[in-house]
Design a protein around this motif. Structure first.
Motif, mmCIF file in Angstrom:
data_model
loop_
_atom_site.group_PDB
_atom_site.id
_atom_site.type_symbol
_atom_site.label_atom_id
_atom_site.label_comp_id
_atom_site.label_asym_id
_atom_site.label_seq_id
_atom_site.Cartn_x
_atom_site.Cartn_y
_atom_site.Cartn_z
ATOM 1 N N GLY A 176 0.835 -1.207 0.014
ATOM 2 C CA GLY A 176 -0.028 0.120 -0.047
ATOM 3 C C GLY A 176 0.898 1.267 -0.085
ATOM 4 O O GLY A 176 2.001 1.205 -0.330
ATOM 5 N N LEU A 177 -0.003 2.246 0.251
ATOM 6 C CA LEU A 177 1.036 3.620 0.304
ATOM 7 C C LEU A 177 1.796 4.024 1.666
ATOM 8 O O LEU A 177 2.719 4.881 1.324
ATOM 9 N N ASP A 178 1.548 3.522 2.749
ATOM 10 C CA ASP A 178 2.346 3.679 3.873
ATOM 11 C C ASP A 178 2.431 2.568 4.756
ATOM 12 O O ASP A 178 1.288 1.696 4.906
ATOM 13 N N LYS A 179 3.310 2.329 5.491
ATOM 14 C CA LYS A 179 3.603 1.028 6.281
ATOM 15 C C LYS A 179 2.554 1.269 7.595
ATOM 16 O O LYS A 179 1.870 0.252 8.081
ATOM 17 N N GLN A 180 2.340 2.402 7.995
ATOM 18 C CA GLN A 180 1.594 2.477 9.281
ATOM 19 C C GLN A 180 0.079 2.158 8.961
ATOM 20 O O GLN A 180 -0.736 1.570 9.654
ATOM 21 N N LEU A 207 -8.092 -8.879 3.561
ATOM 22 C CA LEU A 207 -7.128 -7.865 3.134
ATOM 23 C C LEU A 207 -7.500 -7.429 1.979
ATOM 24 O O LEU A 207 -7.056 -6.099 1.704
ATOM 25 N N GLN A 208 -7.729 -8.293 1.014
ATOM 26 C CA GLN A 208 -8.109 -7.585 -0.345
ATOM 27 C C GLN A 208 -9.070 -6.560 -0.523
ATOM 28 O O GLN A 208 -9.055 -5.855 -1.139
ATOM 29 N N LYS A 209 -10.099 -6.647 0.189
ATOM 30 C CA LYS A 209 -11.184 -5.827 0.082
ATOM 31 C C LYS A 209 -10.818 -4.603 0.735
ATOM 32 O O LYS A 209 -11.475 -3.618 0.646
ATOM 33 N N ASP A 210 -9.820 -4.216 1.765
ATOM 34 C CA ASP A 210 -9.496 -2.977 2.271
ATOM 35 C C ASP A 210 -9.042 -2.270 1.310
ATOM 36 O O ASP A 210 -8.120 -2.496 0.581
ATOM 37 N N SER A 211 -9.379 -0.888 1.147
ATOM 38 C CA SER A 211 -8.934 0.130 0.302
ATOM 39 C C SER A 211 -7.626 0.664 0.489
ATOM 40 O O SER A 211 -7.112 1.277 -0.059
ATOM 41 N N ARG A 212 -7.212 0.543 1.898
ATOM 42 C CA ARG A 212 -5.843 0.898 2.064
ATOM 43 C C ARG A 212 -4.901 0.021 1.639
ATOM 44 O O ARG A 212 -3.724 0.236 1.547
ATOM 45 N N VAL A 213 -5.205 -1.171 1.236
ATOM 46 C CA VAL A 213 -4.336 -2.445 0.687
ATOM 47 C C VAL A 213 -4.525 -2.467 -0.799
ATOM 48 O O VAL A 213 -5.632 -2.642 -1.321
ATOM 49 N N LYS A 214 -3.416 -2.310 -1.650
ATOM 50 C CA LYS A 214 -3.540 -2.212 -3.097
ATOM 51 C C LYS A 214 -3.222 -3.610 -3.507
ATOM 52 O O LYS A 214 -3.893 -4.007 -4.418
ATOM 53 N N PHE A 215 -2.474 -4.487 -3.114
ATOM 54 C CA PHE A 215 -2.363 -5.752 -3.387
ATOM 55 C C PHE A 215 -1.919 -6.589 -2.125
ATOM 56 O O PHE A 215 -1.074 -6.324 -1.119
ATOM 57 N N VAL A 216 -2.185 -8.034 -2.222
ATOM 58 C CA VAL A 216 -2.031 -8.979 -1.048
ATOM 59 C C VAL A 216 -1.440 -10.008 -1.753
ATOM 60 O O VAL A 216 -1.769 -10.705 -3.110
ATOM 61 N N LEU A 217 -0.253 -10.551 -1.496
ATOM 62 C CA LEU A 217 0.552 -11.561 -2.032
ATOM 63 C C LEU A 217 0.630 -12.825 -1.021
ATOM 64 O O LEU A 217 0.716 -12.471 0.415
ATOM 65 N N LYS A 267 9.645 -4.256 1.924
ATOM 66 C CA LYS A 267 10.163 -3.241 1.104
ATOM 67 C C LYS A 267 9.539 -2.147 0.493
ATOM 68 O O LYS A 267 8.300 -1.906 0.764
ATOM 69 N N GLU A 268 10.201 -1.114 -0.075
ATOM 70 C CA GLU A 268 9.525 -0.092 -0.727
ATOM 71 C C GLU A 268 9.603 0.167 -2.197
ATOM 72 O O GLU A 268 10.795 -0.283 -2.479
ATOM 73 N N SER A 269 8.950 0.473 -2.918
ATOM 74 C CA SER A 269 9.347 0.717 -4.521
ATOM 75 C C SER A 269 10.467 1.646 -4.644
ATOM 76 O O SER A 269 10.712 2.428 -3.771
ATOM 77 N N SER A 270 11.023 1.601 -5.816
ATOM 78 C CA SER A 270 12.233 2.410 -5.919
ATOM 79 C C SER A 270 11.820 3.881 -6.130
ATOM 80 O O SER A 270 12.639 4.666 -5.721
ATOM 81 N N GLY A 271 10.627 4.280 -6.372
ATOM 82 C CA GLY A 271 10.246 5.612 -6.208
ATOM 83 C C GLY A 271 9.552 6.040 -4.872
ATOM 84 O O GLY A 271 9.277 7.309 -4.500
ATOM 85 N N GLY A 272 9.487 4.874 -3.888
ATOM 86 C CA GLY A 272 8.815 5.338 -2.679
ATOM 87 C C GLY A 272 7.456 5.397 -2.579
ATOM 88 O O GLY A 272 7.113 5.827 -1.621
ATOM 89 N N LYS A 273 6.829 5.240 -3.720
ATOM 90 C CA LYS A 273 5.267 5.460 -3.603
ATOM 91 C C LYS A 273 4.769 4.228 -2.861
ATOM 92 O O LYS A 273 3.575 4.457 -2.186
ATOM 93 N N TYR A 274 5.105 2.968 -3.256
ATOM 94 C CA TYR A 274 4.346 1.646 -2.303
ATOM 95 C C TYR A 274 5.303 1.173 -1.262
ATOM 96 O O TYR A 274 6.544 1.213 -1.458
ATOM 97 N N HIS A 275 4.802 0.686 -0.109
ATOM 98 C CA HIS A 275 5.185 0.037 0.738
ATOM 99 C C HIS A 275 4.800 -1.276 0.996
ATOM 100 O O HIS A 275 3.640 -1.462 0.519
ATOM 101 N N SER A 276 5.577 -2.149 1.643
ATOM 102 C CA SER A 276 5.019 -3.372 2.075
ATOM 103 C C SER A 276 5.277 -3.939 3.574
ATOM 104 O O SER A 276 6.191 -3.149 4.309
ATOM 105 N N ILE A 277 4.374 -4.723 4.104
ATOM 106 C CA ILE A 277 4.494 -5.295 5.455
ATOM 107 C C ILE A 277 4.487 -6.767 5.075
ATOM 108 O O ILE A 277 3.623 -6.958 4.323
ATOM 109 N N ASN A 278 5.098 -7.403 5.815
ATOM 110 C CA ASN A 278 4.968 -8.937 5.817
ATOM 111 C C ASN A 278 4.210 -9.332 7.222
ATOM 112 O O ASN A 278 4.481 -8.819 8.091
ATOM 113 N N ILE A 279 3.172 -10.460 6.856
ATOM 114 C CA ILE A 279 2.620 -10.808 8.101
ATOM 115 C C ILE A 279 2.619 -12.511 8.221
ATOM 116 O O ILE A 279 2.478 -13.266 7.079
#
Length: 85
Positions: free
Chosen positions: A22-26, A75-85, A46-58
């Motif tokens: 998503g857009l920030d870790k918090q 998690l996928q339905k939450d609008s704050r989460v852009k991707f779930v892997l 990690k965060e994307s090379s441009g710093g726009k996207y961030h991730s956390i591991n669960i």
């Protein structure tokens, strides 16, 4: 050589890992807290090379595939989460 199908089955309960992006870790951590109704361990990703996207591991113990899928879907339905892997 053909692989035995039983070797590919997941044995439950087990620790399952998700990566949410998503857009920030918090905000991602809050989304995880609000969508997962049991204890889990989270670590910064990690965060994307441009710093726009961030991730956390669960890491979380799941009892069965149904629980694993329900967590993924929540998690996928939450609008704050852009991707779930």
């Amino acid at each position: 050589m053909e692989e035995n199908a039983t070797n590919n089955q997941i044995q439950y309960p087990c620790t399952w890992h998700y990566r949410i992006i998503g857009l920030d870790k918090q905000t991602l951590h809050l989304a995880a807290l609000e969508n997962i109704n049991k204890e889990f361990i989270h670590t910064p990703g990690k965060e994307s090379s441009g710093g726009k996207y961030h991730s956390i591991n669960i890491a979380i113990e799941v009892e069965n595939q149904e629980e694993r899928d329900l967590i993924f879907q929540a998690l996928q339905k939450d609008s704050r989460v852009k991707f779930v892997l």
